[in-house]
Design a protein around this motif. Structure first.
Motif, PDB file in Angstrom:
ATOM      1  N   UNK A  44     -85.854  51.343 -63.348  1.00 24.67           N
ATOM      2  CA  UNK A  44     -86.827  51.682 -64.392  1.00 24.67           C
ATOM      3  C   UNK A  44     -86.909  50.581 -65.451  1.00 24.67           C
ATOM      4  N   UNK A  45     -85.776  50.002 -65.795  1.00 30.31           N
ATOM      5  CA  UNK A  45     -85.750  48.932 -66.791  1.00 30.31           C
ATOM      6  C   UNK A  45     -86.465  47.695 -66.266  1.00 30.31           C
ATOM      7  N   UNK A  46     -86.280  47.396 -65.008  1.00 30.47           N
ATOM      8  CA  UNK A  46     -86.977  46.239 -64.420  1.00 30.47           C
ATOM      9  C   UNK A  46     -88.495  46.461 -64.423  1.00 30.47           C
ATOM     10  N   UNK A  47     -88.919  47.682 -64.168  1.00 27.32           N
ATOM     11  CA  UNK A  47     -90.356  47.976 -64.230  1.00 27.32           C
ATOM     12  C   UNK A  47     -90.878  47.757 -65.649  1.00 27.32           C
ATOM     13  N   UNK A 131     -95.084  53.241 -72.572  1.00 22.82           N
ATOM     14  CA  UNK A 131     -94.105  53.040 -71.496  1.00 22.82           C
ATOM     15  C   UNK A 131     -92.677  53.104 -72.055  1.00 22.82           C
ATOM     16  N   UNK A 132     -92.459  52.475 -73.206  1.00 26.16           N
ATOM     17  CA  UNK A 132     -91.128  52.527 -73.847  1.00 26.16           C
ATOM     18  C   UNK A 132     -90.774  53.973 -74.217  1.00 26.16           C
ATOM     19  N   UNK A 133     -91.727  54.671 -74.802  1.00 30.71           N
ATOM     20  CA  UNK A 133     -91.499  56.053 -75.240  1.00 30.71           C
ATOM     21  C   UNK A 133     -91.198  56.957 -74.041  1.00 30.71           C
ATOM     22  N   UNK A 134     -91.958  56.801 -72.983  1.00 33.52           N
ATOM     23  CA  UNK A 134     -91.767  57.616 -71.788  1.00 33.52           C
ATOM     24  C   UNK A 134     -90.387  57.387 -71.174  1.00 33.52           C
ATOM     25  N   UNK A 135     -89.981  56.124 -71.064  1.00 32.55           N
ATOM     26  CA  UNK A 135     -88.671  55.818 -70.508  1.00 32.55           C
ATOM     27  C   UNK A 135     -87.558  56.316 -71.435  1.00 32.55           C
ATOM     28  N   UNK A 136     -87.759  56.205 -72.732  1.00 31.64           N
ATOM     29  CA  UNK A 136     -86.780  56.701 -73.694  1.00 31.64           C
ATOM     30  C   UNK A 136     -86.595  58.220 -73.532  1.00 31.64           C
ATOM     31  N   UNK A 137     -87.695  58.922 -73.368  1.00 36.46           N
ATOM     32  CA  UNK A 137     -87.622  60.376 -73.181  1.00 36.46           C
ATOM     33  C   UNK A 137     -86.914  60.732 -71.873  1.00 36.46           C
ATOM     34  N   UNK A 138     -87.235  59.997 -70.801  1.00 38.49           N
ATOM     35  CA  UNK A 138     -86.580  60.253 -69.511  1.00 38.49           C
ATOM     36  C   UNK A 138     -85.073  60.023 -69.612  1.00 38.49           C
ATOM     37  N   UNK A 139     -84.682  58.995 -70.332  1.00 34.70           N
ATOM     38  CA  UNK A 139     -83.251  58.714 -70.487  1.00 34.70           C
ATOM     39  C   UNK A 139     -82.570  59.784 -71.328  1.00 34.70           C
ATOM     40  N   UNK A 140     -83.255  60.285 -72.312  1.00 32.23           N
ATOM     41  CA  UNK A 140     -82.693  61.357 -73.135  1.00 32.23           C
ATOM     42  C   UNK A 140     -82.475  62.614 -72.297  1.00 32.23           C
ATOM     43  N   UNK A 155     -77.924  57.121 -74.136  1.00 29.15           N
ATOM     44  CA  UNK A 155     -78.364  57.526 -75.478  1.00 29.15           C
ATOM     45  C   UNK A 155     -78.698  56.302 -76.319  1.00 29.15           C
ATOM     46  N   UNK A 156     -77.863  55.290 -76.238  1.00 27.11           N
ATOM     47  CA  UNK A 156     -78.090  54.073 -77.006  1.00 27.11           C
ATOM     48  C   UNK A 156     -79.355  53.353 -76.552  1.00 27.11           C
ATOM     49  N   UNK A 157     -79.529  53.240 -75.233  1.00 25.32           N
ATOM     50  CA  UNK A 157     -80.706  52.564 -74.694  1.00 25.32           C
ATOM     51  C   UNK A 157     -81.966  53.375 -74.991  1.00 25.32           C
ATOM     52  N   UNK A 158     -81.878  54.697 -74.941  1.00 25.32           N
ATOM     53  CA  UNK A 158     -83.025  55.547 -75.275  1.00 25.32           C
ATOM     54  C   UNK A 158     -83.413  55.365 -76.741  1.00 25.32           C
ATOM     55  N   UNK A 159     -82.426  55.283 -77.616  1.00 28.97           N
ATOM     56  CA  UNK A 159     -82.715  55.063 -79.037  1.00 28.97           C
ATOM     57  C   UNK A 159     -83.379  53.704 -79.242  1.00 28.97           C
ATOM     58  N   UNK A 163     -87.142  52.842 -80.830  1.00 27.27           N
ATOM     59  CA  UNK A 163     -87.389  51.842 -81.875  1.00 27.27           C
ATOM     60  C   UNK A 163     -88.432  50.832 -81.390  1.00 27.27           C
ATOM     61  N   UNK A 164     -88.329  50.423 -80.138  1.00 29.10           N
ATOM     62  CA  UNK A 164     -89.324  49.497 -79.592  1.00 29.10           C
ATOM     63  C   UNK A 164     -90.727  50.109 -79.656  1.00 29.10           C
ATOM     64  N   UNK A 165     -90.842  51.378 -79.288  1.00 24.52           N
ATOM     65  CA  UNK A 165     -92.149  52.050 -79.335  1.00 24.52           C
ATOM     66  C   UNK A 165     -92.701  52.020 -80.754  1.00 24.52           C
ATOM     67  N   UNK A 166     -91.848  52.267 -81.723  1.00 20.33           N
ATOM     68  CA  UNK A 166     -92.280  52.214 -83.122  1.00 20.33           C
ATOM     69  C   UNK A 166     -92.721  50.806 -83.499  1.00 20.33           C
ATOM     70  N   UNK A 167     -91.902  49.821 -83.161  1.00 17.49           N
ATOM     71  CA  UNK A 167     -92.228  48.439 -83.526  1.00 17.49           C
ATOM     72  C   UNK A 167     -93.508  47.945 -82.851  1.00 17.49           C
ATOM     73  N   UNK A 168     -93.754  48.404 -81.647  1.00 16.84           N
ATOM     74  CA  UNK A 168     -94.950  47.980 -80.921  1.00 16.84           C
ATOM     75  C   UNK A 168     -96.231  48.545 -81.544  1.00 16.84           C
ATOM     76  N   UNK A 169     -96.100  49.670 -82.218  1.00 13.69           N
ATOM     77  CA  UNK A 169     -97.297  50.295 -82.796  1.00 13.69           C
ATOM     78  C   UNK A 169     -97.374  50.147 -84.307  1.00 13.69           C
ATOM     79  N   UNK A 170     -96.360  49.536 -84.909  1.00 15.88           N
ATOM     80  CA  UNK A 170     -96.398  49.327 -86.353  1.00 15.88           C
ATOM     81  C   UNK A 170     -97.225  48.087 -86.665  1.00 15.88           C
ATOM     82  N   UNK A 171     -97.624  47.963 -87.882  1.00 11.86           N
ATOM     83  CA  UNK A 171     -98.433  46.822 -88.312  1.00 11.86           C
ATOM     84  C   UNK A 171     -97.502  45.785 -88.919  1.00 11.86           C
TER      85      UNK A 171
END
Length: 176
Positions: A44-47, A131-140, A155-159, A163-171
């Motif tokens: 999943x991480x490679x994808x 994609x980051x959010x979906x994978x984070x949820x699956x890992x949780x 848990x650490x990788x999901x967190x 954060x990546x999902x937030x950073x990708x959508x922040x200005x």
């Protein structure tokens, strides 16, 4: 996807454990489950790495913004890999455009190399964040069936993914 793989592995381990003579010990079953979960997490991480690469290829102006996030995701590949000589090395830089995906996508999931990258940069970032959010949820979700150390790592990788999902959508650069 990861949760499904974990459930299948758990079911297989339980069925094997109930079959009588020659069945693996509890430790072997746990090791087998952990290996399957780790292999699925690496796949999943490679994808996700491929999605980062595709997005940077379509939108070169985003490459600088994506680079630190992509490097963190690449580090997750190494951390999640099962400890054995069979585990592949962690990709440290973008593969060539002609490189093929390292593992086939599970049935029902689109092949990572064929992921559509939206034409507009903001939409491309949003798709990557999804994609980051979906994978984070699956890992949780997978935490419930994971052995202790792997659960902490997931848990650490999901967190990190959240954060990546937030950073990708922040200005970036906007005043707080």
């Amino acid at each position: 996807m990861l949760a499904g793989a974990a459930a299948a592995a758990a079911g297989s381990a339980l069925a094997t454990g109930c079959s009588g003579g020659g069945a693996p010990s509890g430790a072997d079953s746990a090791n087998s489950l952990e290996r399957l979960m780790r292999e699925g997490a690496v796949r999943d991480t490679r994808r996700l790495l491929e999605r980062y690469d595709a997005t940077a290829a379509v939108h070169p102006d985003l490459a600088g913004r994506l680079a630190p996030l992509r490097e963190a995701v690449a580090a997750h590949t190494g951390a999640l890999a099962p400890a054995s000589p069979k585990s592949a090395p962690t990709p440290s830089r973008a593969p060539s455009p002609s490189a093929s995906p390292s593992a086939p996508a599970p049935s029902g999931a689109p092949a990572a190399g064929k992921a559509e990258v939206p034409a507009k940069p903001a939409e491309a970032l949003s798709a990557l964040a999804d994609a980051e959010r979906s994978l984070s949820e699956a890992r949780t979700i997978a935490l419930a069936g994971a052995p202790g150390e792997l659960a902490r790592l997931l848990a650490s990788v999901a967190a990190c993914g959240a954060v990546h999902a937030y950073l990708l959508t922040s200005n970036p650069g906007a005043a707080s």
